[in-house]
Scaffold this active site. Structure first.
Site, PDB file in Angstrom:
ATOM      1  N   ASP A   1       6.544  -3.637  -5.701  1.00 22.82           N
ATOM      2  CA  ASP A   1       5.517  -3.113  -5.331  1.00 22.82           C
ATOM      3  C   ASP A   1       5.619  -2.444  -6.378  1.00 22.82           C
ATOM      4  OD1 ASP A   1       4.747  -4.172  -3.124  1.00 22.82           O
ATOM      5  OD2 ASP A   1       5.330  -3.136  -1.670  1.00 22.82           O
TER       6      ASP A   1
ATOM      7  N   SER B   1       0.944  -0.935  -0.020  1.00 22.99           N
ATOM      8  CA  SER B   1      -0.120  -0.173  -0.224  1.00 22.99           C
ATOM      9  C   SER B   1       0.898   1.027  -0.490  1.00 22.99           C
ATOM     10  CB  SER B   1      -1.098   0.180   1.342  1.00 22.99           C
ATOM     11  OG  SER B   1       0.290  -0.304   2.226  1.00 22.99           O
TER      12      SER B   1
END
Length: 352
Positions: free
Chosen positions: A171, A126
């Protein structure tokens, strides 16, 4: 460095979003020094959970950052550089990099609002995805000539080098590119993203088999990553061998995925999880092990933590006819279990 960016119209809203990801195999092999010496390989998929940003250029001489999901807001007088102070430092670091590299050091008055479908420490990438989202908003606002590799690499530099936050590279690239990707990591920050053309029926079968479970406990990945890095630097052969196994499972899982061999994919997923636990002691714990064992007893045939481990999200594969039983079993541990769906689209931005 570009010193002539296009000035967007004041009052125009720029919105952006990028998807979070599940790390199917190879997680950790994208972290230096392992990938610099041995090369890394990761298989991941983006899911229908997102981070979002709204960027508005203003005329009040202020820089306002707001994290809507965390109910945080901070404001500064307009300046070309904002020093990290523990308050929305990701936002400041993106602003600093854009101003320095693409606006010729010229400060900008703006309001930047963000939100995330997952908390920090979720294991879904995230924080990195949020950086990508904010960077994509600035790219759209100033029409910067940056492609996917550029945005992903800049986001990596912002997080890992400008702010010194420990972690890997997958990511940023997953959020930017989106979809199923087999990624290769080499020395000198060289990354190759191989998008996979997975057949529709395989995607449907995986979505029908997948259970996503949030343990209710976010974790600080930096300590786990520091242990992995230390193990490699100190020549801990057991840990290095585990990393080698993680890389090999990513290669094997790519083949199983493309062929639609779900049982073999499940076995590779499980083997990868067992190898990951050997790479650092803090990746699993008795609570995680108990959840894993209960899910298997309920019918799941494979599962693992997403991300560095230690907490956050877990995911399991189970025969579709067993999925509801697995979900009910997992909910007894106090977390939240749900179905999960994939997305093929990466980071995007648009004007309102």
């Amino acid at each position: 460095m570009l010193t002539k960016a296009i000035n967007p119209k004041l009052g125009t809203l720029i919105r952006a979003r990028a998807p979070l990801r599940l790390g199917l195999a190879g997680g950790g092999t994208d972290i230096s020094p392992y990938c610099d010496v041995h090369s890394g390989a990761i298989l991941n998929i983006t899911i229908s959970m997102f981070t979002s940003a709204t960027l508005e250029l203003t005329q009040d001489g202020k820089i306002v950052f707001e994290a809507l999901d965390r109910d945080e807001i901070t404001s500064y007088d307009m300046a070309p550089y904002l020093a990290p102070d523990g308050k929305l430092d990701l936002h400041k670091a993106v602003y600093n990099r854009i101003v320095a590299d693409y606006l010729g050091g010229r400060p900008v008055s703006l309001r930047l609002r963000t939100s995330s479908d997952a908390v920090a420490g979720s294991g879904l990438g995230s924080s990195s995805t949020l950086v990508v989202t904010m960077a994509q908003a600035f790219v759209e606002a100033f029409a910067l000539p940056l492609g996917e590799y550029d945005v992903a690499h800049m986001s990596y530099v912002i997080e890992r080098k400008d702010l010194g936050l420990k972690g890997g590279k997958q990511d940023q690239y997953a959020a930017t590119f989106g979809g199923f990707n087999f990624m290769e990591f080499y020395a000198e920050d060289r990354v190759i993203v191989n998008p996979l053309r997975v057949k529709d029926w395989i995607i449907s079968e995986l979505e029908s088999s997948l259970v996503l479970y949030f343990t209710g406990v976010s974790r600080e990945s930096a300590n786990i990553i520091a242990e992995q890095v230390s193990n490699v630097e100190n020549g801990n052969q057991a840990s290095i061998d585990a990393m080698h196994a993680l890389r090999q499972e990513a290669v094997a899982m790519k083949e199983y995925l493309l062929r639609g061999d779900i049982p073999a994919l499940g076995r590779a997923l499980q083997a990868g999880w067992e190898a990951k636990k050997r790479s650092a002691n803090s990746i699993s714990n008795p609570a995680i092990d108990a959840i894993d064992q209960a899910a298997r007893k309920a019918g799941a045939f494979a599962g693992k933590m997403s991300g560095a481990g230690g907490g956050g999200f877990m995911f399991f594969l189970a025969p579709p006819e067993c999925r509801q039983k697995v979900i009910k079993t997992l909910e007894q541990f106090g977390g939240t279990a749900s179905a999960c769906y994939f997305t093929a689209e990466g980071a995007k931005a648009w004007r309102v």
